[in-house]
Design a protein around this motif. Structure first.
Motif, PDB file in Angstrom:
ATOM      1  N   ASP A 168      -1.173  -1.501   8.384  1.00  0.00           N
ATOM      2  CA  ASP A 168      -1.167  -2.198   9.669  1.00  0.00           C
ATOM      3  C   ASP A 168      -2.579  -2.334  10.230  1.00  0.00           C
ATOM      4  O   ASP A 168      -2.935  -3.357  10.814  1.00  0.00           O
ATOM      5  CB  ASP A 168      -0.262  -1.434  10.645  1.00  0.00           C
ATOM      6  CG  ASP A 168      -0.161  -2.109  11.998  1.00  0.00           C
ATOM      7  OD1 ASP A 168       0.111  -3.320  12.046  1.00  0.00           O
ATOM      8  OD2 ASP A 168      -0.356  -1.430  13.027  1.00  0.00           O
ATOM      9  N   ALA A 169      -3.411  -1.295  10.024  1.00  0.00           N
ATOM     10  CA  ALA A 169      -4.768  -1.327  10.556  1.00  0.00           C
ATOM     11  C   ALA A 169      -5.620  -2.395   9.889  1.00  0.00           C
ATOM     12  O   ALA A 169      -6.628  -2.838  10.454  1.00  0.00           O
ATOM     13  CB  ALA A 169      -5.426   0.046  10.385  1.00  0.00           C
ATOM     14  N   THR A 226       4.105  -3.841   6.424  1.00  0.00           N
ATOM     15  CA  THR A 226       2.872  -3.295   5.882  1.00  0.00           C
ATOM     16  C   THR A 226       3.159  -2.070   5.016  1.00  0.00           C
ATOM     17  O   THR A 226       4.269  -1.543   4.996  1.00  0.00           O
ATOM     18  CB  THR A 226       1.901  -2.908   7.003  1.00  0.00           C
ATOM     19  OG1 THR A 226       2.466  -1.829   7.760  1.00  0.00           O
ATOM     20  CG2 THR A 226       1.642  -4.087   7.923  1.00  0.00           C
ATOM     21  N   ARG A 227       2.126  -1.611   4.324  1.00  0.00           N
ATOM     22  CA  ARG A 227       2.270  -0.460   3.426  1.00  0.00           C
ATOM     23  C   ARG A 227       2.676   0.798   4.175  1.00  0.00           C
ATOM     24  O   ARG A 227       3.353   1.669   3.627  1.00  0.00           O
ATOM     25  CB  ARG A 227       0.942  -0.224   2.690  1.00  0.00           C
ATOM     26  CG  ARG A 227       1.052   0.650   1.457  1.00  0.00           C
ATOM     27  CD  ARG A 227      -0.225   0.602   0.660  1.00  0.00           C
ATOM     28  NE  ARG A 227      -1.353   1.146   1.407  1.00  0.00           N
ATOM     29  CZ  ARG A 227      -2.629   0.894   1.144  1.00  0.00           C
ATOM     30  NH1 ARG A 227      -2.925   0.068   0.165  1.00  0.00           N
ATOM     31  NH2 ARG A 227      -3.594   1.446   1.847  1.00  0.00           N
ATOM     32  N   ASP A 228       2.280   0.900   5.462  1.00  0.00           N
ATOM     33  CA  ASP A 228       2.680   2.050   6.263  1.00  0.00           C
ATOM     34  C   ASP A 228       3.892   1.737   7.140  1.00  0.00           C
ATOM     35  O   ASP A 228       4.125   2.378   8.164  1.00  0.00           O
ATOM     36  CB  ASP A 228       1.521   2.567   7.110  1.00  0.00           C
ATOM     37  CG  ASP A 228       0.790   1.465   7.866  1.00  0.00           C
ATOM     38  OD1 ASP A 228       1.101   0.276   7.639  1.00  0.00           O
ATOM     39  OD2 ASP A 228      -0.084   1.776   8.677  1.00  0.00           O
ATOM     40  N   GLU A 229       4.642   0.702   6.722  1.00  0.00           N
ATOM     41  CA  GLU A 229       5.974   0.386   7.264  1.00  0.00           C
ATOM     42  C   GLU A 229       5.979  -0.192   8.671  1.00  0.00           C
ATOM     43  O   GLU A 229       7.006  -0.199   9.336  1.00  0.00           O
ATOM     44  CB  GLU A 229       6.899   1.606   7.193  1.00  0.00           C
ATOM     45  CG  GLU A 229       7.099   2.109   5.763  1.00  0.00           C
ATOM     46  CD  GLU A 229       8.080   3.262   5.678  1.00  0.00           C
ATOM     47  OE1 GLU A 229       8.572   3.715   6.729  1.00  0.00           O
ATOM     48  OE2 GLU A 229       8.344   3.710   4.552  1.00  0.00           O
ATOM     49  N   ALA A 230       4.848  -0.708   9.147  1.00  0.00           N
ATOM     50  CA  ALA A 230       4.871  -1.482  10.393  1.00  0.00           C
ATOM     51  C   ALA A 230       5.530  -2.829  10.106  1.00  0.00           C
ATOM     52  O   ALA A 230       5.386  -3.379   9.013  1.00  0.00           O
ATOM     53  CB  ALA A 230       3.457  -1.679  10.923  1.00  0.00           C
ATOM     54  N   ARG A 231       6.258  -3.354  11.069  1.00  0.00           N
ATOM     55  CA  ARG A 231       6.940  -4.640  10.909  1.00  0.00           C
ATOM     56  C   ARG A 231       6.364  -5.623  11.931  1.00  0.00           C
ATOM     57  O   ARG A 231       6.401  -5.373  13.148  1.00  0.00           O
ATOM     58  CB  ARG A 231       8.456  -4.479  11.108  1.00  0.00           C
ATOM     59  CG  ARG A 231       9.076  -3.523  10.080  1.00  0.00           C
ATOM     60  CD  ARG A 231      10.573  -3.349  10.303  1.00  0.00           C
ATOM     61  NE  ARG A 231      11.321  -4.554   9.991  1.00  0.00           N
ATOM     62  CZ  ARG A 231      11.787  -4.861   8.783  1.00  0.00           C
ATOM     63  NH1 ARG A 231      11.565  -4.037   7.758  1.00  0.00           N
ATOM     64  NH2 ARG A 231      12.476  -5.964   8.570  1.00  0.00           N
ATOM     65  N   LEU A 232       5.819  -6.734  11.429  1.00  0.00           N
ATOM     66  CA  LEU A 232       5.159  -7.732  12.266  1.00  0.00           C
ATOM     67  C   LEU A 232       5.916  -9.039  12.151  1.00  0.00           C
ATOM     68  O   LEU A 232       5.904  -9.691  11.102  1.00  0.00           O
ATOM     69  CB  LEU A 232       3.707  -7.911  11.805  1.00  0.00           C
ATOM     70  CG  LEU A 232       2.892  -6.613  11.608  1.00  0.00           C
ATOM     71  CD1 LEU A 232       1.540  -6.926  10.989  1.00  0.00           C
ATOM     72  CD2 LEU A 232       2.728  -5.889  12.930  1.00  0.00           C
ATOM     73  N   ALA A 233       6.604  -9.438  13.214  1.00  0.00           N
ATOM     74  CA  ALA A 233       7.456 -10.628  13.184  1.00  0.00           C
ATOM     75  C   ALA A 233       6.831 -11.763  14.003  1.00  0.00           C
ATOM     76  O   ALA A 233       6.219 -11.528  15.055  1.00  0.00           O
ATOM     77  CB  ALA A 233       8.844 -10.296  13.714  1.00  0.00           C
TER      78      ALA A 233
END
Length: 336
Positions: free
Chosen positions: A91-92, A7-14
């Motif tokens: 992420d939100a 995401t743009r705020d650097e969360a990583r969703l795998a």
């Protein structure tokens, strides 16, 4: 294979993705719902960029792709192995809850300017959701043609309510699947399913800045919902509406008269590209009207724009040329 969304705020969703499955379908199967609308590669709402890994693109509209290397549409991106994808949202803004699907019936339908239909649905009582229509002004619903899996996304024009009422303004597109059903076969009392609410095109009510809302075609539906929300809560934020159309008969003027009465600070520019002789409003495109408004504005407003792709792109280009910060530009394309 594994897909990782960044995401743009650097969360990583795998999550896992099966062979032949597109990234959006795999994400939703894993309980993740990135912004998306048409699921058919045409609206451009699920734009993203591949950072690492191989992929193929299924059938899509070329103009919906984002610019730059690795530009993809999540609903048409087929991984050929592990894939890392950069999302343009935070992420939100990635939903984590299954999107409700409810039954509704057509309560009313009638013309809404040239080539458009005003459609009112009434949600049936639901054991989990009750009877109300719960959404945030600016969001949309996916409507399914009865007896098929064909769905189309349309923004809501009304306000959340306890009565289960959903109002839409739908342009009839020649040859369009939903347009053909709505224009030729749909009737009051017909039942259909609705999926939603969806979307993040909503007002930033924490912002102290003035607002400029730009709508074109059926993109006026979420704009109307936002303005009605402001009126209902007596929001005194300065707001200017730019309503663009190709011809005068495409404008919906009754709603604007009502809004002027309830939002005294509302400024309105009616912009017609090809008016008839005697037209007293602005002659030109919505983007040209925005250029005039920004030149006269004391400060850069928050800009909310919804409409056909060409209009939306032109409006965003004007905003950028006038140095409106990207964080103050909120955009949503309508299906064209």
């Amino acid at each position: 294979m594994t897909v990782t969304l960044v995401t743009r705020d650097e969360a990583r969703l795998a999550f896992s993705c099966a062979e032949g499955q597109n990234v959006l379908a795999a994400a939703e199967a894993a309980g993740l719902y990135p912004p998306a609308m048409c699921h058919e590669g045409s609206c451009g709402l699920c734009q993203a960029h591949v950072l690492e890994g191989g992929y193929e693109m299924g059938p899509h509209t070329a103009s919906a792709l984002p610019a730059g290397p690795g530009g993809v549409l999540l609903c048409r991106c087929l991984p050929q192995g592990d894939l890392t994808v950069q999302l343009p949202c935070t992420d939100a803004q990635v939903g984590r809850h299954q999107i409700p699907v409810r039954e509704a019936v057509i309560e009313a339908m009638g013309p809404a300017g040239a080539g458009a239909v005003a459609l009112t649905l009434r949600l049936k009582p639901d054991a989990a959701a009750g009877v109300g229509a719960d959404f945030v002004p600016g969001q949309y619903m996916e409507l399914a043609i009865p007896g098929t899996d064909i769905r189309r996304a349309y923004s809501l024009a009304n306000l959340p309510n306890w009565d289960g009422r959903l109002d839409f303004i739908i342009r009839l597109l020649p040859g369009g699947a939903f347009s053909t059903w709505l224009g030729e076969r749909a009737a009051v009392g017909d039942a259909l399913t609705v999926r939603g609410p969806l979307g993040h095109f909503v007002l930033d009510e924490s912002s102290p800045r003035p607002r400029c809302l730009v709508g074109g075609g059926c993109g006026m539906a979420p704009i109307l919902s936002m303005l009605r929300h402001m009126a209902e809560f007596q929001d005194s934020t300065p707001v200017h509406l730019i309503y663009g159309a190709n011809r005068e008969d495409e404008l919906l003027t009754v709603e604007l008269d009502e809004l002027r009465a309830t939002l005294p600070q509302l400024g309105v520019t009616l912009s017609v590209w090809h008016p008839a002789p005697g037209w007293a409003g602005f002659t030109g495109t919505a983007a040209q009207a925005l250029e005039v408004h920004l030149a006269e504005a004391a400060e850069s407003p928050d800009i909310y724009v919804c409409g056909p792709p060409k209009m939306l792109d032109a409006v965003i280009a004007v905003a950028r040329e006038r140095a409106v910060p990207e964080a103050q530009i909120y955009a949503e394309r309508v299906q064209s």
